[in-house]
Design a protein around this motif. Sequence first.
Motif, PDB file in Angstrom:
ATOM      1  N   LEU B 207      72.900  -8.909 -33.996  1.00 38.06           N
ATOM      2  CA  LEU B 207      71.850  -8.058 -33.413  1.00 38.06           C
ATOM      3  C   LEU B 207      72.077  -7.871 -31.909  1.00 38.06           C
ATOM      4  O   LEU B 207      71.932  -6.780 -31.371  1.00 38.06           O
ATOM      5  N   GLU B 208      72.412  -8.965 -31.241  1.00 40.21           N
ATOM      6  CA  GLU B 208      72.519  -8.906 -29.777  1.00 40.21           C
ATOM      7  C   GLU B 208      73.815  -8.249 -29.302  1.00 40.21           C
ATOM      8  O   GLU B 208      73.848  -7.625 -28.246  1.00 40.21           O
ATOM      9  N   TRP B 209      74.895  -8.431 -30.052  1.00 40.06           N
ATOM     10  CA  TRP B 209      76.215  -8.037 -29.540  1.00 40.06           C
ATOM     11  C   TRP B 209      76.728  -6.706 -30.082  1.00 40.06           C
ATOM     12  O   TRP B 209      77.794  -6.244 -29.691  1.00 40.06           O
ATOM     13  N   GLY B 210      75.986  -6.099 -30.994  1.00 42.04           N
ATOM     14  CA  GLY B 210      76.420  -4.801 -31.515  1.00 42.04           C
ATOM     15  C   GLY B 210      76.638  -3.797 -30.393  1.00 42.04           C
ATOM     16  O   GLY B 210      77.608  -3.039 -30.400  1.00 42.04           O
ATOM     17  N   SER B 211      75.743  -3.822 -29.399  1.00 38.65           N
ATOM     18  CA  SER B 211      75.854  -2.867 -28.293  1.00 38.65           C
ATOM     19  C   SER B 211      77.058  -3.187 -27.405  1.00 38.65           C
ATOM     20  O   SER B 211      77.483  -2.350 -26.607  1.00 38.65           O
ATOM     21  N   ASP B 212      77.621  -4.381 -27.528  1.00 38.40           N
ATOM     22  CA  ASP B 212      78.857  -4.712 -26.799  1.00 38.40           C
ATOM     23  C   ASP B 212      80.094  -4.447 -27.651  1.00 38.40           C
ATOM     24  O   ASP B 212      81.185  -4.910 -27.330  1.00 38.40           O
ATOM     25  N   ARG B 213      79.915  -3.746 -28.743  1.00 42.13           N
ATOM     26  CA  ARG B 213      80.999  -3.436 -29.672  1.00 42.13           C
ATOM     27  C   ARG B 213      81.622  -4.713 -30.247  1.00 42.13           C
ATOM     28  O   ARG B 213      82.835  -4.793 -30.438  1.00 42.13           O
ATOM     29  N   ILE B 214      80.785  -5.693 -30.503  1.00 40.75           N
ATOM     30  CA  ILE B 214      81.294  -6.912 -31.151  1.00 40.75           C
ATOM     31  C   ILE B 214      80.684  -6.991 -32.543  1.00 40.75           C
ATOM     32  O   ILE B 214      79.459  -6.958 -32.697  1.00 40.75           O
ATOM     33  N   ARG B 215      81.540  -7.059 -33.555  1.00 39.50           N
ATOM     34  CA  ARG B 215      81.075  -7.129 -34.937  1.00 39.50           C
ATOM     35  C   ARG B 215      81.059  -8.598 -35.366  1.00 39.50           C
ATOM     36  O   ARG B 215      81.981  -9.350 -35.043  1.00 39.50           O
ATOM     37  N   VAL B 216      80.007  -8.994 -36.073  1.00 39.11           N
ATOM     38  CA  VAL B 216      79.901 -10.384 -36.514  1.00 39.11           C
ATOM     39  C   VAL B 216      79.703 -10.416 -38.022  1.00 39.11           C
ATOM     40  O   VAL B 216      78.826  -9.733 -38.545  1.00 39.11           O
ATOM     41  N   ASN B 217      80.528 -11.192 -38.707  1.00 32.18           N
ATOM     42  CA  ASN B 217      80.388 -11.347 -40.158  1.00 32.18           C
ATOM     43  C   ASN B 217      80.362 -12.822 -40.524  1.00 32.18           C
ATOM     44  O   ASN B 217      80.966 -13.650 -39.841  1.00 32.18           O
ATOM     45  N   VAL B 218      79.657 -13.116 -41.600  1.00 37.92           N
ATOM     46  CA  VAL B 218      79.670 -14.476 -42.126  1.00 37.92           C
ATOM     47  C   VAL B 218      80.256 -14.414 -43.519  1.00 37.92           C
ATOM     48  O   VAL B 218      79.931 -13.502 -44.286  1.00 37.92           O
ATOM     49  N   ILE B 219      81.107 -15.358 -43.836  1.00 38.46           N
ATOM     50  CA  ILE B 219      81.559 -15.445 -45.213  1.00 38.46           C
ATOM     51  C   ILE B 219      81.230 -16.832 -45.737  1.00 38.46           C
ATOM     52  O   ILE B 219      81.262 -17.813 -44.995  1.00 38.46           O
ATOM     53  N   HIS B 220      80.896 -16.867 -47.007  1.00 44.00           N
ATOM     54  CA  HIS B 220      80.465 -18.125 -47.610  1.00 44.00           C
ATOM     55  C   HIS B 220      81.477 -18.545 -48.665  1.00 44.00           C
ATOM     56  O   HIS B 220      81.370 -18.164 -49.825  1.00 44.00           O
TER      57      HIS B 220
END
Lengths: 354, 284
Positions: B207-220
Amino acid sequence: MGAMQSLWNDAEAAACRTDLELRAYTSRLLGQDRSLVLHGGGNTSVKLSVTSIVGDEEDILFVKGSGWDLETIQPAGFSPCRMAHLLKLSRLDSMSDAQMAAELKNNMTNAGAPAPSVEAILHALLPFKWVDHTHADVVVALTNTPDGEARIRAVYGNSLVIIPYVMPGFELAKAVAGAWPKQAHAGTIGMVLMGHGIFSFGNTARESYERMIALVELAERHAGPRATPTGPVGVSAAGDWPQIMADLRKAISDVAGAPMIVSYHADARSLAFARRRDLEALSQQGPATPDHIIRTKRVPMLGRDVAAYAAAYERYFDTRGLREGAALAGCRAATPDLVMLDPAPRVALIPNLA
Amino acid sequence: MDILETADALGGWVALPAPQLFDVEYWDLEQAKLRRAGQPPVLAGEVALVTGAASGIGKACVEALLKRGAAVVGVDLQPLVDGRWSSDPACFGAQCDITDEAAMRDVLARAVARFGGLDMLVLNAGIFPKSARIDALSTELWQKVMRVNVDANMALMRDAHPLLARSPKGGRVVVIGSKNVPAPGPGAAAYSASKAALTQLARIAALEWGSDRIRVNVIHPNAVFDTGLWTEDVLTPCQSHWVKPAAMSSISISFRKTWRRTKPVSWVRRSPSRVRSSIRKSRR
């Protein structure tokens, strides 16, 4: 630049069963010394008589093939070119680069061998069985001074043939063919190409190799020792330097059109160079030898203004190397369909960072 | 530098004039050398940091990233003994405890010195302590698991953010969660809670870093047995809960090209026979 010494080893040489293996062996000896073959520069050859499968005896030039590095070359890295055809090619008035590349490839005795060095015709013209060619740092340093040719003559007397700078390839072979009869004599043991490198010749592998070492040693003695700062200095004192580096990398990647790796050198040697007072005059002329240019670009970036560097590179491209007027209109690279390489710098000198 | 300074000491460095240099730079035979290099791989020029890089999922990530052309910074509490860490110029390895924030900041700085920045962060290192029910769970053990699995990852994300935000193609973070987040088991309170907290941390980062063009994913990941987590202590009590491992196939890790797309990546899986042989081994 340290003292040169021959790495020849009788036992290793005796293990070579053929002249071609010996050729590969002394080529590797040259390749082991980075001060002789900066970034893959240099090539070697041997002329051998070979009997073909149908019993014909032919003179063959085995010359370093493209894609092989002298440091690790094996017999399979040499391209077998028919001497007779190379000598006929050398008598043509002109030939395009593409024609030359095709002729060299089409006149090998092994279709599976690598493409011959673009200097194959030059090697064929030199009347010695063994020919060694390097871009020895110290020789290039000597040739690239205001009185370079006089210096080379002072160091070598008339034992070498001296050729002014000519673009590598067919034009260079023609220049050597023209100059050789005027300069060569029974005591000729090598050749200097101004702004490019040095050749040594011999009747044996060892003679040619050890002449190269001796010739480079003479140049080193002329240049004299030079104090080199050593030891690590560590990274910049500026606490935000990783972010400055990351900004720089982003700017470089943006103009390059793809992500780039940027490595940072803050050792004493690099810092002392980047902090020279005459850095601009010294660094903004061109690379040590022209064949480095596709890796280094013509000049390094001074400071961190990537946009200005890219703009200057575009101007250099548009003017086909800062040519003007008739020189621009008439130059061989004036073709309008030439495509510009990315304008990003490959080396940056940043005095307050490294 | 040697050549220029030697010539300078002899009275001045004079390079070839620009037109001659241009002719070589744009000489067809030189350009052919560049063309021969071909298309670069998909992650060429990019830099990834993988924690827990010495074994298991982390090691598989390192291999997958290298295969796709990335430069890799590997961090592990254990020594990085594979030859690549000393010989491959695209690899930089650091033996480091990820809970040591100062040491990890130093690793980031050294990674920048070596490669210029950081584009991808694979938060893989984690611990799975010996099974303990809550009524017998020590505060010490709980805190230790939280320190490694949550605190250290928060600190690393925070300290890596300025670099990820400067990534030429946009930063990417892959958080290795666990099947224990959606499907926890008894005796794994500390681990499951830590991985759930880590998952929530990743959601906030997205949520916070999308505007910095940083994508975050979690894998389980589930049923990945050849990792350091699966000690005898952990494996034995778990066997009683296993029903039947799902049919699983080959290894595939894909980092999607555009940062806007947030489809989760697929994960490391093992064939049923490998799973059964792992179980048999642990029973011996």
